[in-house]
Design a protein around this motif. Structure first.
Motif, mmCIF file in Angstrom:
data_model
loop_
_atom_site.group_PDB
_atom_site.id
_atom_site.type_symbol
_atom_site.label_atom_id
_atom_site.label_comp_id
_atom_site.label_asym_id
_atom_site.label_seq_id
_atom_site.Cartn_x
_atom_site.Cartn_y
_atom_site.Cartn_z
ATOM 1 N N ARG A 81 -40.564 2.911 35.654
ATOM 2 C CA ARG A 81 -39.958 3.262 37.374
ATOM 3 C C ARG A 81 -38.909 2.252 37.427
ATOM 4 O O ARG A 81 -39.010 1.014 37.175
ATOM 5 C CB ARG A 81 -41.075 2.902 38.266
ATOM 6 C CG ARG A 81 -40.967 3.197 39.505
ATOM 7 C CD ARG A 81 -42.325 3.154 40.320
ATOM 8 N NE ARG A 81 -41.904 3.126 41.817
ATOM 9 C CZ ARG A 81 -42.194 2.271 42.519
ATOM 10 N NH1 ARG A 81 -41.961 0.927 42.448
ATOM 11 N NH2 ARG A 81 -41.570 2.560 43.797
ATOM 12 N N HIS A 82 -37.957 2.825 38.112
ATOM 13 C CA HIS A 82 -37.002 2.129 38.638
ATOM 14 C C HIS A 82 -37.062 1.371 40.060
ATOM 15 O O HIS A 82 -36.801 1.848 41.160
ATOM 16 C CB HIS A 82 -35.547 2.986 38.839
ATOM 17 C CG HIS A 82 -34.216 2.146 39.054
ATOM 18 N ND1 HIS A 82 -33.193 3.058 39.454
ATOM 19 C CD2 HIS A 82 -34.002 1.185 39.264
ATOM 20 C CE1 HIS A 82 -32.241 2.061 39.474
ATOM 21 N NE2 HIS A 82 -32.619 1.139 39.353
ATOM 22 N N VAL A 83 -37.666 0.321 40.026
ATOM 23 C CA VAL A 83 -38.463 -0.474 40.988
ATOM 24 C C VAL A 83 -37.394 -0.782 42.043
ATOM 25 O O VAL A 83 -37.505 -0.869 43.247
ATOM 26 C CB VAL A 83 -39.359 -1.440 40.683
ATOM 27 C CG1 VAL A 83 -39.633 -2.218 41.813
ATOM 28 C CG2 VAL A 83 -40.391 -1.103 39.554
ATOM 29 N N TYR A 84 -36.227 -1.480 41.657
ATOM 30 C CA TYR A 84 -35.273 -2.082 42.402
ATOM 31 C C TYR A 84 -34.149 -1.199 42.517
ATOM 32 O O TYR A 84 -33.146 -1.732 42.840
ATOM 33 C CB TYR A 84 -34.827 -3.403 42.006
ATOM 34 C CG TYR A 84 -36.116 -4.404 41.893
ATOM 35 C CD1 TYR A 84 -36.707 -4.997 43.104
ATOM 36 C CD2 TYR A 84 -36.405 -4.944 40.734
ATOM 37 C CE1 TYR A 84 -37.655 -5.536 43.199
ATOM 38 C CE2 TYR A 84 -37.653 -5.989 40.562
ATOM 39 C CZ TYR A 84 -38.148 -6.043 41.985
ATOM 40 O OH TYR A 84 -39.296 -7.005 41.976
ATOM 41 N N GLY A 85 -34.499 0.171 42.395
ATOM 42 C CA GLY A 85 -33.278 1.004 42.723
ATOM 43 C C GLY A 85 -33.976 2.308 43.503
ATOM 44 O O GLY A 85 -34.507 2.017 44.547
ATOM 45 N N CYS A 86 -33.767 3.588 42.704
ATOM 46 C CA CYS A 86 -34.173 4.659 43.574
ATOM 47 C C CYS A 86 -35.842 4.779 43.512
ATOM 48 O O CYS A 86 -36.250 5.621 44.283
ATOM 49 C CB CYS A 86 -33.612 5.986 42.661
ATOM 50 S SG CYS A 86 -34.454 6.341 40.974
ATOM 51 N N GLY A 87 -36.490 3.940 42.954
ATOM 52 C CA GLY A 87 -37.822 4.020 42.882
ATOM 53 C C GLY A 87 -38.541 5.138 41.933
ATOM 54 O O GLY A 87 -39.862 5.318 42.079
#
Length: 109
Positions: free
Chosen positions: A57-63
């Motif tokens: 999961r792109h936590v600190y980006g698009c989510g």
């Protein structure tokens, strides 16, 4: 340190911007599933030394969640693709087989 690319927003960053979510392409077990199926889903996961398909999961980006193919022994990343994809794309399978000619993907059941 892994350098990953999110296939959703196309940002390339260090792994600290992402969060691993375990094995990809698992068959989810719903309320009507048997106890044995649910136990297998929760606890019987692949953990190979070598090529592995994972959820991230792109936590600190698009989510958004996505899948990634990487070698757990060498940390080589073969590519990433959207989580809605039911099987690894051909270009990722080709990249894997270039380095591991005998590797075969076994669809999770």
């Amino acid at each position: 340190m892994l350098i990953l690319t999110c296939p959703c927003c196309h940002v390339t960053a260090e792994e600290t911007e992402f969060h691993g979510g375990g094995e990809a392409h698992l068959k989810r077990i719903g309320p009507g599933g048997s106890e044995e199926d649910f136990e297998r889903y929760l606890f019987m996961r692949e953990n190979p030394k070598g090529v592995h398909l994972e959820r991230w999961r792109h936590v600190y980006g698009c989510g958004k969640w996505f899948h990634m193919a990487r070698d757990t022994a060498t940390l080589e990343v073969f590519g990433s693709y959207p989580a809605q994809t039911l099987a690894p794309p051909d270009h990722i399978l080709e990249a894997i087989r270039k380095r591991h000619p005998d590797w075969q993907w076994q669809r999770a059941s």
